[in-house]
Design a protein around this motif. Structure first.
Motif, PDB file in Angstrom:
ATOM      1  N   GLY A  80       0.767  -1.292   0.054  1.00  0.00           N
ATOM      2  CA  GLY A  80       0.047   0.095   0.121  1.00  0.00           C
ATOM      3  C   GLY A  80       0.640   1.154  -0.020  1.00  0.00           C
ATOM      4  O   GLY A  80       0.851   2.082   0.979  1.00  0.00           O
ATOM      5  N   ARG A  81       1.476   1.424  -1.059  1.00  0.00           N
ATOM      6  CA  ARG A  81       2.416   2.629  -1.210  1.00  0.00           C
ATOM      7  C   ARG A  81       1.851   3.859  -1.332  1.00  0.00           C
ATOM      8  O   ARG A  81       2.552   4.962  -0.969  1.00  0.00           O
ATOM      9  CB  ARG A  81       3.281   2.454  -2.376  1.00  0.00           C
ATOM     10  N   GLY A  82       0.681   3.932  -1.673  1.00  0.00           N
ATOM     11  CA  GLY A  82      -0.116   5.271  -1.479  1.00  0.00           C
ATOM     12  C   GLY A  82       0.442   6.328  -2.916  1.00  0.00           C
ATOM     13  O   GLY A  82       0.163   7.483  -2.887  1.00  0.00           O
ATOM     14  N   TRP A  83       0.924   5.724  -3.871  1.00  0.00           N
ATOM     15  CA  TRP A  83       1.268   6.624  -5.031  1.00  0.00           C
ATOM     16  C   TRP A  83       0.202   6.571  -6.004  1.00  0.00           C
ATOM     17  O   TRP A  83       0.174   7.417  -6.936  1.00  0.00           O
ATOM     18  CB  TRP A  83       2.544   6.047  -5.632  1.00  0.00           C
ATOM     19  N   LEU A  84      -0.698   5.467  -5.891  1.00  0.00           N
ATOM     20  CA  LEU A  84      -1.849   5.639  -7.205  1.00  0.00           C
ATOM     21  C   LEU A  84      -3.267   5.681  -6.523  1.00  0.00           C
ATOM     22  O   LEU A  84      -3.363   5.194  -5.263  1.00  0.00           O
ATOM     23  CB  LEU A  84      -1.585   4.241  -8.154  1.00  0.00           C
ATOM     24  N   LEU A  85      -4.046   6.001  -7.227  1.00  0.00           N
ATOM     25  CA  LEU A  85      -5.381   5.793  -6.814  1.00  0.00           C
ATOM     26  C   LEU A  85      -6.391   5.171  -8.043  1.00  0.00           C
ATOM     27  O   LEU A  85      -5.868   5.292  -8.897  1.00  0.00           O
ATOM     28  CB  LEU A  85      -6.144   7.073  -6.367  1.00  0.00           C
TER      29      LEU A  85
END
Length: 134
Positions: A80-85
């Motif tokens: 869950g790197r949080g770089w994409l949605l």
């Protein structure tokens, strides 16, 4: 990020970018790197299209892109790197499109900074006096 390694040796732009990604995400996979970069170049890309760009299977593109979502988002995979949605574009309720998050945009800006200060790899031939082992 400086493009100089320990000992003063200069690092080219490609290596500097890869080192940055590995520092931010030590366990990042090649598929995740490709997915991130292709989404950065193609905002709104769907997983099926991403797979074609990555020259891989839809399953691999899906796993890679879902690991780049925020942890806790529907469909997200660890880490869950949080770089994409992943979002609907409004016209197609089922289809999901991939976009950069604010953190993803910041990472692209850092990579762009490295590219702006580009240093070519530089091709050098091996010295002619080396003996080749066979």
């Amino acid at each position: 990020m400086p493009m100089t390694e320990t000992g003063g040796r200069r690092r080219n732009t490609l290596l500097a970018g890869l080192v940055l990604l590995k520092k931010l995400a030590p366990e990042i996979t090649q598929s995740e790197i490709l997915a991130f970069l292709y989404v950065a170049e193609n905002p709104g890309v769907r997983v099926k299209e991403l797979a074609a760009l990555m020259e891989t299977t839809e399953a691999t593109a899906s796993r890679a892109s879902r690991s780049l979502l925020h942890a806790g988002e529907p469909g997200a995979r660890a880490p869950g790197r949080g770089w994409l949605l992943m979002a609907s574009n409004g016209r197609e309720a089922v289809s999901r499109h991939l976009y950069l998050t604010e953190a993803g945009v910041e990472l692209v800006q850092r990579l762009d900074g490295l590219i702006e200060s580009a240093r070519p790899i530089g091709v050098r031939a091996a010295p002619t006096d080396l003996k080749v082992r066979r």
